[in-house]
Scaffold this active site. Structure first.
Site, PDB file in Angstrom:
ATOM      1  N   GLU A 223      -6.351   7.515   0.188  1.00 54.55           N
ATOM      2  CA  GLU A 223      -6.274   6.623  -0.964  1.00 54.55           C
ATOM      3  C   GLU A 223      -7.662   6.036  -1.120  1.00 54.55           C
ATOM      4  OE1 GLU A 223      -6.503   4.111  -3.397  1.00 54.55           O
ATOM      5  OE2 GLU A 223      -5.562   2.689  -2.032  1.00 54.55           O
TER       6      GLU A 223
ATOM      7  N   CYS B 254      -9.241  -1.510  -5.399  1.00 55.49           N
ATOM      8  CA  CYS B 254      -9.466  -0.134  -5.858  1.00 55.49           C
ATOM      9  C   CYS B 254      -8.907   0.117  -7.246  1.00 55.49           C
ATOM     10  CB  CYS B 254      -8.868   0.857  -4.861  1.00 55.49           C
ATOM     11  SG  CYS B 254      -7.079   0.681  -4.621  1.00 55.49           S
TER      12      CYS B 254
END
Length: 487
Positions: A253, A287
């Site tokens: 991720e 993110c």
């Protein structure tokens, strides 16, 4: 700093590995807003990683042989402990990572829910009957992978660790967790203490604070078949390359540069508030942050005016203080990187409408308009409180701009026509879509992940994704007796 759960006599100067063993080195735990030294935590090395993995291998066999109800009970107790110690843990998270206190409190609630969801995962159906052309019983079943390596970042240290730790343990695995050394308490020691108090048997969870060398040792260890990594795209690439020779399963991720598309029919004040939240939340160190604001030309001026007003009114300071919008960046290196990107973008032709200044680690919310598409604040992941705004003329241009990125993590679309938004989303490669919302969204019940340079797809959240991430699918057949094969 006083603690109840994080009793300093139990962990100060140590790392949690096969019991409390002395660490090879020590590192200061600092409060990011003030620079105050809070505590000392041990730092591991490659030898400690090897010792932890070997202990985990032994403990995992016993853990996997327990009934699912025993594992579920530990996860439920862990969830309850996260709730019971929410205030203490939230304060540690805020001080250590610089996250606003409200965000840190939410992290404790989500951590509890991750544990509760994992407890349910322990009892979920784990196989299926298969048809067979032979006279036999044929079925597929899920089995633990063994030892899972979890490498977690600094920006949401508890959440981005527990979302892998909890389901991995629930499915009968052991875990070796390497938190970022800058957030070793809230991203590591806190989790270890919660699970210790919850009754997790010794040897199943090893927290090894350290730098890249410790992460490399975890990735390289032959008895760690699955790696769950959350962090930057360059680091993810390196982990993927290092894992390839051993054919390890790697869940990545990674970064993002997510687009927030504001159509011409949007409620501009609400859209700008959503955009400010998406770009400035936790100083942009998320993110999923809204890294590119794509706004229809008919409303772009009003949007910029409102976004600039919000930026100017946002209070930046100690995250424990009242009314603080967000706190400091994680360190001076990150601050200098963010400021360099803003400065280069202005030099490239962008107009600076707000921000572009800092005081220590506190960076003001920054709004950039008329930014060239090749400018770094638009083309790169900034990981700072920066909102670059670009206008578009029609939906085709919006789709082209939104899709023009090597990342594909999250997409937000604000419009009164939700069906048109869904059609637009079909044209943009991305791991998640949020219609009439900004790009920062995550829930324990939902699959999460990105495509392209944002990672290897949905690898966290939701029962099916977690089953696939932290177990192996095994085919089993059973006959009444061996068939008479010809000799």
């Amino acid at each position: 700093m006083s603690s109840v759960l994080l009793d300093a006599t139990r962990w100060s100067g140590r790392y949690f590995s096969a019991g409390w063993r002395p660490a090879v080195a020590q590192a200061a735990v600092t409060e990011k807003a003030t620079g105050t030294r809070l505590e000392t935590v041990g730092v591991a090395d490659a030898v400690a990683v090897d010792r932890a993995v070997e202990a985990a291998v032994v403990a995992q066999r016993r853990w996997a042989s327990l009934g699912y109800d025993a594992r579920a009970a530990v996860l439920r107790r862990a969830g309850s402990l996260f709730e019971h110690h929410a205030d203490e843990a939230a304060e540690w998270t805020a001080r250590e990572s610089g996250a606003p206190l409200a965000m840190a409190h939410r992290a404790q609630g989500v951590a509890a829910q991750e544990c509760y969801e994992a407890a349910g995962l322990a009892s979920a159906p784990y196989g299926e009957l298969l048809r067979s052309g032979a006279p036999r019983l044929s079925f597929a079943r899920r089995r633990p992978v063994g030892v899972v390596g979890v490498i977690a970042p600094f920006n949401a240290p508890l959440l981005l660790a527990i979302r892998a730790v909890a389901p991995a343990l629930a499915l009968g695995n052991a875990v070796v967790l390497k938190p970022d050394p800058r957030t070793a308490v809230s991203g590591g020691v806190l989790i270890a203490r919660v699970f210790e108090e919850a009754g997790l048997p010794e040897g199943l969870l090893h927290v090894l604070p350290g730098g890249a060398d410790v992460g490399q040792a975890v990735v390289a260890h032959p008895r760690v078949p699955v790696i769950s990594f959350t962090g930057s795209t360059p680091a993810g690439r390196a982990i993927a390359r290092a894992s390839a020779d051993q054919l390890k399963r790697v869940h990545l991720e990674l970064g993002g540069n997510s687009a927030l598309v504001v159509m011409g029919d949007a409620d501009v004040p609400r859209a700008a508030a959503a955009g400010a939240f998406g770009s400035f939340r936790h100083a942009g160190q998320i993110c999923m942050a809204s890294g590119r604001h794509l706004v229809h030309e008919s409303v772009v001026d009003d949007y910029l005016a409102e976004l600039t007003r919000i930026a100017a009114a946002t209070t930046v300071g100690d995250p424990l203080g009242p009314g603080v919008g967000y706190g400091p960046l994680i360190d001076a290196g990150q601050r200098d990187r963010v400021h360099g990107i803003v400065t280069q973008s202005v030099e490239a032709g962008a107009s600076l409408l707000a921000g572009g200044e800092f005081d220590g680690l506190f960076y003001r919310p920054t709004v950039l308009s008329r930014i060239p598409l090749q400018a770094p604040a638009y083309a790169q992941e900034v990981f700072g409180p920066v909102a670059p705004v670009v206008s578009f003329g029609d939906v085709d241009e919006a789709a082209a701009l939104a899709a023009d990125s090597s990342y594909g993590l999250s997409l937000g679309i604000i419009t009164r026509d939700v069906m048109a938004a869904l059609e637009l989303a079909d044209r943009v490669p991305t791991g998640s879509v949020h219609i009439n919302d900004q790009t920062i969204n995550d829930e324990p019940t939902a699959p999460f992940g990105g495509v392209g340079e944002s990672g290897s797809g949905a690898r966290h959240g939701g029962a099916q994704s977690n089953l696939e991430a932290f177990s192996e699918l095994q085919w089993v057949t059973m006959r009444r007796e061996a068939p008479p094969y010809p000799v």
